[in-house]
Design a protein around this motif. Structure first.
Motif, PDB file in Angstrom:
ATOM      1  N   LEU A   1      -7.450  -7.619   5.644  1.00 25.08           N
ATOM      2  CA  LEU A   1      -8.489  -6.720   5.141  1.00 25.08           C
ATOM      3  C   LEU A   1      -9.666  -7.505   4.579  1.00 25.08           C
ATOM      4  O   LEU A   1     -10.833  -7.161   4.824  1.00 25.08           O
ATOM      5  CB  LEU A   1      -7.903  -5.784   4.077  1.00 25.08           C
ATOM      6  N   VAL A   2      -9.369  -8.555   3.831  1.00 28.13           N
ATOM      7  CA  VAL A   2     -10.438  -9.403   3.278  1.00 28.13           C
ATOM      8  C   VAL A   2     -11.255 -10.009   4.412  1.00 28.13           C
ATOM      9  O   VAL A   2     -12.495 -10.030   4.376  1.00 28.13           O
ATOM     10  CB  VAL A   2      -9.851 -10.506   2.372  1.00 28.13           C
ATOM     11  N   SER A   3     -10.560 -10.488   5.451  1.00 23.68           N
ATOM     12  CA  SER A   3     -11.252 -11.137   6.573  1.00 23.68           C
ATOM     13  C   SER A   3     -12.133 -10.153   7.334  1.00 23.68           C
ATOM     14  O   SER A   3     -13.100 -10.554   7.992  1.00 23.68           O
ATOM     15  CB  SER A   3     -10.247 -11.789   7.528  1.00 23.68           C
ATOM     16  N   ARG A   4     -11.808  -8.867   7.240  1.00 24.01           N
ATOM     17  CA  ARG A   4     -12.599  -7.836   7.927  1.00 24.01           C
ATOM     18  C   ARG A   4     -13.686  -7.258   7.021  1.00 24.01           C
ATOM     19  O   ARG A   4     -14.356  -6.297   7.378  1.00 24.01           O
ATOM     20  CB  ARG A   4     -11.683  -6.715   8.435  1.00 24.01           C
ATOM     21  N   GLY A   5     -13.855  -7.827   5.845  1.00 25.23           N
ATOM     22  CA  GLY A   5     -14.931  -7.418   4.951  1.00 25.23           C
ATOM     23  C   GLY A   5     -14.598  -6.265   4.029  1.00 25.23           C
ATOM     24  O   GLY A   5     -15.488  -5.722   3.354  1.00 25.23           O
ATOM     25  N   HIS A   6     -13.326  -5.876   3.972  1.00 24.44           N
ATOM     26  CA  HIS A   6     -12.919  -4.786   3.086  1.00 24.44           C
ATOM     27  C   HIS A   6     -12.542  -5.321   1.705  1.00 24.44           C
ATOM     28  O   HIS A   6     -12.362  -6.522   1.504  1.00 24.44           O
ATOM     29  CB  HIS A   6     -11.733  -4.032   3.684  1.00 24.44           C
ATOM     30  N   ASN A   7     -12.404  -4.386   0.771  1.00 19.11           N
ATOM     31  CA  ASN A   7     -11.984  -4.713  -0.585  1.00 19.11           C
ATOM     32  C   ASN A   7     -10.587  -4.128  -0.818  1.00 19.11           C
ATOM     33  O   ASN A   7     -10.462  -2.970  -1.203  1.00 19.11           O
ATOM     34  CB  ASN A   7     -12.976  -4.135  -1.607  1.00 19.11           C
ATOM     35  N   PRO A   8      -9.522  -4.918  -0.559  1.00 18.09           N
ATOM     36  CA  PRO A   8      -8.172  -4.390  -0.787  1.00 18.09           C
ATOM     37  C   PRO A   8      -7.866  -4.272  -2.276  1.00 18.09           C
ATOM     38  O   PRO A   8      -8.233  -5.153  -3.071  1.00 18.09           O
ATOM     39  CB  PRO A   8      -7.263  -5.421  -0.119  1.00 18.09           C
ATOM     40  N   ILE A   9      -7.224  -3.186  -2.638  1.00 18.16           N
ATOM     41  CA  ILE A   9      -6.755  -2.964  -4.008  1.00 18.16           C
ATOM     42  C   ILE A   9      -5.238  -2.919  -3.942  1.00 18.16           C
ATOM     43  O   ILE A   9      -4.663  -2.008  -3.350  1.00 18.16           O
ATOM     44  CB  ILE A   9      -7.321  -1.654  -4.584  1.00 18.16           C
ATOM     45  N   ALA A  10      -4.603  -3.925  -4.504  1.00 18.41           N
ATOM     46  CA  ALA A  10      -3.150  -4.069  -4.396  1.00 18.41           C
ATOM     47  C   ALA A  10      -2.443  -3.203  -5.430  1.00 18.41           C
ATOM     48  O   ALA A  10      -2.640  -3.383  -6.638  1.00 18.41           O
ATOM     49  CB  ALA A  10      -2.757  -5.534  -4.576  1.00 18.41           C
ATOM     50  N   LEU A  11      -1.628  -2.274  -4.947  1.00 24.37           N
ATOM     51  CA  LEU A  11      -0.809  -1.452  -5.837  1.00 24.37           C
ATOM     52  C   LEU A  11       0.450  -2.245  -6.176  1.00 24.37           C
ATOM     53  O   LEU A  11       1.262  -2.540  -5.298  1.00 24.37           O
ATOM     54  CB  LEU A  11      -0.443  -0.135  -5.151  1.00 24.37           C
ATOM     55  N   VAL A  12       0.588  -2.616  -7.444  1.00 20.86           N
ATOM     56  CA  VAL A  12       1.683  -3.498  -7.844  1.00 20.86           C
ATOM     57  C   VAL A  12       2.390  -2.961  -9.084  1.00 20.86           C
ATOM     58  O   VAL A  12       1.780  -2.322  -9.934  1.00 20.86           O
ATOM     59  CB  VAL A  12       1.178  -4.940  -8.137  1.00 20.86           C
TER      60      VAL A  12
END
Length: 199
Positions: A20-31
């Protein structure tokens, strides 16, 4: 695009976050509070939440959601139901009431017609119910059903649909790549898609 990732610290989820980062998105990790997040990129946003007890605002500010979580092969039947079925359904319901545009589900081959008994029966039944719930939610959705997973990164040479051999393997890296593409590519939306890798 802000993408909430359930299962972000798992074997597939870690790869998905990087994709996702490599595709320009902003991942929000649910942890969970106890999660080991050391494998995630340093700048990835974390959002605390437990799939067995999700808050109503867990999807706030997210354009898409990817469910890449799994209770694991060695967990109890009760935990399989809590995470793979109930957790996925609850996250779907929250997403449907939020401004989420698309929900991407990591499912499994065999989830369409789960067996009544056997080692994988409970897991596949849970996945089946979660998939059906998503399909009836009104959300724009993509459902990926890979064959048995390996911990390989893969070479992005995948097979989809009727050509898939149910006894083949799918590299987690390939699966993560498809999940990331499904976040914003329309070709994955609609009917569940089965996949394998050429390893």
């Amino acid at each position: 695009m802000n993408v909430l990732v359930a299962g972000a610290t798992g074997n597939t989820g870690q790869r998905l976050v990087r994709e996702l980062v490599s595709r320009g998105h902003n991942p929000i990790a649910l942890v969970r509070e106890s999660s080991d997040t050391s494998s995630l990129p340093a700048n990835v946003q974390l959002r605390q939440g437990d799939l067995t007890d999700l808050s109503d605002n867990v999807c706030d500010g997210c354009d898409s959601v990817v469910f890449a979580a799994g209770s694991g092969g060695n967990t109890s039947a009760e935990m399989t139901d809590k995470v793979d079925r109930d957790g996925a359904k609850r996250l779907t319901d929250i997403a449907a009431k939020s401004d989420v545009k698309r929900f991407v589900m990591l499912s499994s081959v065999g989830a369409e017609f789960p067996p009544k008994e056997g080692q994988m029966a409970r897991y596949l039944q849970a996945k089946h119910e979660a998939d059906e719930h998503l399909m009836q939610s009104g959300l724009e959705h993509a459902i990926l059903r890979p064959v048995s997973l390996t911990d390989d990164d893969g070479v992005r040479n995948m097979v989809f649909g009727q050509a898939v051999d149910p006894k083949a393997k799918a590299a987690r890296g390939d699966v993560a790549a498809v999940l990331a593409r499904a976040v914003d590519e329309d070709q994955w939306v609609g009917a569940p898609i089965v996949m394998q890798s050429h390893l």
